[in-house]
Enzyme design. Structure first.
Site, PDB file in Angstrom:
ATOM      1  N   ARG A  19     -15.444   2.273 -13.730  1.00 10.37           N
ATOM      2  CA  ARG A  19     -14.440   2.915 -14.579  1.00 10.37           C
ATOM      3  C   ARG A  19     -14.654   2.523 -16.035  1.00 10.37           C
ATOM      4  O   ARG A  19     -15.010   1.393 -16.344  1.00 10.37           O
ATOM      5  CB  ARG A  19     -13.032   2.510 -14.159  1.00 10.37           C
ATOM      6  CG  ARG A  19     -12.708   2.909 -12.750  1.00 10.37           C
ATOM      7  CD  ARG A  19     -11.208   3.004 -12.515  1.00 10.37           C
ATOM      8  NE  ARG A  19     -10.921   3.063 -11.093  1.00 10.37           N
ATOM      9  CZ  ARG A  19     -10.994   4.151 -10.354  1.00 10.37           C
ATOM     10  NH1 ARG A  19     -11.352   5.303 -10.877  1.00 10.37           N
ATOM     11  NH2 ARG A  19     -10.729   4.123  -9.062  1.00 10.37           N
ATOM     12  N   SER A  55     -14.810  -0.296  -9.942  1.00 10.96           N
ATOM     13  CA  SER A  55     -13.563  -0.005  -9.233  1.00 10.96           C
ATOM     14  C   SER A  55     -13.471  -0.865  -7.980  1.00 10.96           C
ATOM     15  O   SER A  55     -14.481  -1.164  -7.345  1.00 10.96           O
ATOM     16  CB  SER A  55     -13.538   1.475  -8.849  1.00 10.96           C
ATOM     17  OG  SER A  55     -12.632   1.679  -7.785  1.00 10.96           O
ATOM     18  N   GLU A 112       1.342  -2.943 -14.262  1.00 12.42           N
ATOM     19  CA  GLU A 112       0.107  -2.244 -14.574  1.00 12.42           C
ATOM     20  C   GLU A 112       0.514  -0.942 -15.266  1.00 12.42           C
ATOM     21  O   GLU A 112       1.597  -0.398 -14.991  1.00 12.42           O
ATOM     22  CB  GLU A 112      -0.666  -1.914 -13.295  1.00 12.42           C
ATOM     23  CG  GLU A 112      -1.237  -3.136 -12.628  1.00 12.42           C
ATOM     24  CD  GLU A 112      -2.229  -2.780 -11.526  1.00 12.42           C
ATOM     25  OE1 GLU A 112      -3.399  -3.155 -11.651  1.00 12.42           O
ATOM     26  OE2 GLU A 112      -1.833  -2.125 -10.546  1.00 12.42           O
ATOM     27  N   ASP A 159       3.932   5.753  -1.333  1.00 14.20           N
ATOM     28  CA  ASP A 159       4.620   4.678  -0.603  1.00 14.20           C
ATOM     29  C   ASP A 159       5.669   3.998  -1.475  1.00 14.20           C
ATOM     30  O   ASP A 159       6.170   2.920  -1.146  1.00 14.20           O
ATOM     31  CB  ASP A 159       3.629   3.668  -0.020  1.00 14.20           C
ATOM     32  CG  ASP A 159       2.817   2.951  -1.087  1.00 14.20           C
ATOM     33  OD1 ASP A 159       2.692   3.485  -2.208  1.00 14.20           O
ATOM     34  OD2 ASP A 159       2.313   1.840  -0.816  1.00 14.20           O
ATOM     35  N   SER A 197      -0.927   4.854   0.191  1.00 14.88           N
ATOM     36  CA  SER A 197      -0.321   4.978  -1.126  1.00 14.88           C
ATOM     37  C   SER A 197      -0.432   6.381  -1.721  1.00 14.88           C
ATOM     38  O   SER A 197       0.072   7.338  -1.148  1.00 14.88           O
ATOM     39  CB  SER A 197      -0.963   3.928  -2.036  1.00 14.88           C
ATOM     40  OG  SER A 197      -0.361   3.896  -3.278  1.00 14.88           O
TER      41      SER A 197
HETATM   42  C1  16G Z   1      -5.001  -0.584  -5.997  1.00 12.92           C
HETATM   43  C2  16G Z   1      -4.042  -1.627  -6.508  1.00 12.92           C
HETATM   44  C3  16G Z   1      -3.564  -1.277  -7.885  1.00 12.92           C
HETATM   45  C4  16G Z   1      -4.743  -1.107  -8.807  1.00 12.92           C
HETATM   46  C5  16G Z   1      -5.733  -0.124  -8.246  1.00 12.92           C
HETATM   47  C6  16G Z   1      -6.999  -0.138  -9.062  1.00 12.92           C
HETATM   48  C7  16G Z   1      -2.414  -2.891  -5.239  1.00 12.92           C
HETATM   49  C8  16G Z   1      -1.229  -2.826  -4.329  1.00 12.92           C
HETATM   50  N1  16G Z   1      -2.888  -1.724  -5.622  1.00 12.92           N
HETATM   51  O1  16G Z   1      -4.368   0.642  -5.835  1.00 12.92           O
HETATM   52  O2  16G Z   1      -2.755  -2.321  -8.330  1.00 12.92           O
HETATM   53  O3  16G Z   1      -4.333  -0.667 -10.072  1.00 12.92           O
HETATM   54  O4  16G Z   1      -6.065  -0.489  -6.922  1.00 12.92           O
HETATM   55  O5  16G Z   1      -7.936   0.672  -8.489  1.00 12.92           O
HETATM   56  O6  16G Z   1      -2.902  -3.950  -5.594  1.00 12.92           O
HETATM   57  P1  16G Z   1      -9.443   0.655  -8.977  1.00 12.92           P
HETATM   58  O7  16G Z   1      -9.966  -0.748  -8.765  1.00 12.92           O
HETATM   59  O8  16G Z   1     -10.113   1.674  -8.146  1.00 12.92           O
HETATM   60  O9  16G Z   1      -9.431   1.007 -10.422  1.00 12.92           O
HETATM   61 MG    MG Z   2       1.399   2.855  -3.878  1.00 10.46          MG
END
Ligand code: 16G
Ligand code: MG
Length: 558
Positions: A523, A516, A387, A295, A79
């Site tokens: 976070r 996270s 989101e 992506d 991503s």
């Molecule tokens: C991932 C998730 C995204 C989320 C992020 C939070 C998918 C496809 N992607 O990139 O939706 O906002 O994680 O990251 O589900 P964090 O838990 O590190 O804050």
């Molecule tokens: Mg992505």
């Protein structure tokens, strides 16, 4: 190689997976000692460490496909991460993310020793009673990372090792692969599972909605597009060809594969997290611009004002624009529809207030991560989910689509008929399987065009509360536990009370903390009525987390 493939096939038919692990040991041995975890978006790590993980995900994909009796997708991408990283995630038959109960199998498959692989395969086959003779198809896609082709080879070796049939879609966006999986399993009812079929479906819908007049009111027919030097930059060219003059797309950040520029100072994540204009896009004042991520499943809109200040229109704004538009279109059909919006705790408080108080659309909250939002949105007849980081889409219940089609047949009013027809075309423009930055962009452009709005008109609906994100390193982030869609913290004891007491001191203050799902840290989110207050609130909370949840390293600072 050929001999070992034949041996594998024979072994498979005899339910004997010894050769699978022999193959693993020889071709894709487990090289890393540390454990990896199938997280919010699959596995993500340095690409050089992922060969064996891919092989094993190939095995698991075949098992999943046999269990679900349908085809499964596997996407190789990291991503918005930098170019040396890569990752992998599985896509379930309806194009949704891998069911959560299987994440533990994915983690187990990735972490066992080579000599235990056979045992784990036997364990899952027996436990879930998987019929091992089916020939199943696994759709494979990858983003533009230079490491992707060799990782795809490891993945396909795993698929072949259990006699699955890999179907390589080459370089595609993540949402394209989700779409193909669903098209194939729906027996083409949802569309054709080809790139051509995908572009046609979306572009035809877009052109129908746009009509012949391209510039309307304050809306101008040109958008600048930042492809993050990734797959989104490649695929937008097909769209532009197909769309012709109906939308002028200024295409930027399309560096060749392997230049190391993927997501570098550009793309949706860069724009959102730094709240600044990306590199590589011309700085034209008041020009409507958008960025996708590496992506192409996240979208961010923005523009520069006369003072060169960057104004962001993020996932919250996109969600509200879409929900408001759908509400209007639905009202013109005269049908009663249960329309709702799903947000996460990161949604700006001003957006939630606007949508509930002004638009009177119900909002429900889900934990961070697409799978949670998607699941929650399924509860509505029309579920919009986004989101704040720009990932989201709309889901229309099957029964609702049927209701629309029968109302179209039964209605005697031309006005109602044309409203329903319009809604059916809007549905075609949406990739319902998962957030799709390009489909979302076409929908946003359609709505702005239909309202005759400039990007400033869109922004004018409400004013975001200033907000601030911070990170805190702690010894063990699992010590932080949350509830109520991550909006309240239940562990460690007393932390939530301390947060409440701090928040109370600030005007329009709100804050939450969560571990996270993708990085080893906690976070902190804070918003308040002024920038200074939001910054100060975030800092106070971060220091509290550091103090009460086992902070390590230097104390957090602004
Ligand atoms: C991932 C998730 C995204 C989320 C992020 C939070 C998918 C496809 N992607 O990139 O939706 O906002 O994680 O990251 O589900 P964090 O838990 O590190 O804050
Ligand atoms: Mg992505």
């Amino acid at each position: 190689m050929i001999r070992s493939q034949a041996a594998l096939k024979m072994a498979n038919n005899n339910h004997n997976y010894k050769t699978v692990y022999a193959f693993a040991r020889e071709m894709h041995p487990k090289t890393e000692k540390f454990d990896v975890q199938y997280g919010t978006a699959g596995f993500r790590a340095k690409a050089s460490t992922l060969g064996y993980v891919m092989y094993r995900m190939g095995l698991l994909a075949v098992l999943r496909a046999r269990y679900k009796k349908g085809c499964i997708g596997v996407m190789i991408t990291a991503s918005h991460n930098p170019e040396p990283d890569n990752g992998v995630k599985l896509i379930d038959p309806c194009g949704e993310m891998l069911e959560q109960s299987w994440e533990k199998w994915a983690t187990k498959f990735a972490n066992v020793g080579d000599d235990q692989l056979e045992e784990v395969i036997n364990e899952i086959v027996t436990q879930l009673n998987i019929e091992m003779t089916q020939r199943v198809e696994i759709l494979v896609g990858k983003d533009t990372r230079p490491s992707s082709p060799s990782l795809a080879k490891a993945l396909c070796d795993g698929i072949l090792a259990l006699s699955g049939k890999p179907i390589d879609y080459g370089i595609v966006t993540t949402p394209q692969l989700h779409y193909f999986v669903y098209c194939r399993n729906s027996r083409h009812e949802y569309g054709l599972p080809t790139e051509e079929g995908y572009y046609r479906k979306l572009c035809n819908a877009f052109k129908k909605l746009r009509g012949q007049k391209f510039d309307v009111g304050n809306y101008s027919n040109e958008v600048f597009y930042d492809g993050a030097n990734g797959v989104g930059a490649k695929k937008i060219k097909y769209f532009q060809e197909c769309l012709g003059d109906s939308l002028k797309i200024g295409m930027y950040n399309d560096e060749l594969i392997g230049t190391g520029k993927l997501n570098y100072m550009c793309g949706a994540d860069y724009v959102k997290t730094t709240q600044s204009f990306p590199h590589g896009v011309p700085q034209e004042i008041n020009q409507r611009c958008c960025s996708v991520d590496g992506d192409a499943d996240r979208l961010m809109y923005y523009y520069l004002d006369e003072d060169k200040k960057c104004h962001l229109l993020d996932g919250d704004r996109i969600a509200i624009l879409i929900a408001e538009y759908l509400k209007e279109v639905v009202e013109s059909t005269g049908l009663e529809v249960d329309l709702g919006l799903v947000q996460t705790a990161y949604a700006n408080g001003a957006s939630t207030k606007y949508i509930t108080k002004k638009l009177k659309v119900p909002v429900s909250f889900a934990c961070t991560g697409v799978k949670y939002l998607h699941h929650q949105a399924l509860k509505f007849e029309i579920g919009v989910y986004f989101e704040a980081n720009g990932h989201g889409t709309v889901i229309f219940k099957k029964e609702f689509k049927e209701k629309l089609r029968s109302a179209l047949k039964d209605s005697s009013s031309d006005e109602v008929k044309s409203a329903i027809e319009k809604l059916l075309v809007v549905i075609d423009l949406v990739n319902e399987t998962v957030g799709d930055a390009i489909s979302d962009m076409l929908l946003v452009e359609t709505i702005l065009h239909s309202k005759g709005w400039s990007v400033q008109d869109w922004e004018g609906a409400y004013t975001d509360l200033p907000n601030r994100l911070m990170k805190v390193s702690v010894k063990d982030r699992a010590k932080i536990q949350t509830t109520d869609a991550e909006r309240r913290c239940v562990k460690p004891d007393g932390l939530q009370d301390a947060i409440d007491a701090i928040v109370d001191k600030y005007n329009a203050g709100r804050s939450f903390v969560r571990p996270s799902g993708t990085e080893d840290l906690v976070r902190v989110y804070a918003e308040a009525s002024t920038r200074e207050e939001a910054d100060q609130l975030a800092l106070e909370i971060a220091l509290k987390v550091y103090e009460m949840a086992g902070g390590i390293g230097p104390e957090p600072t602004l």
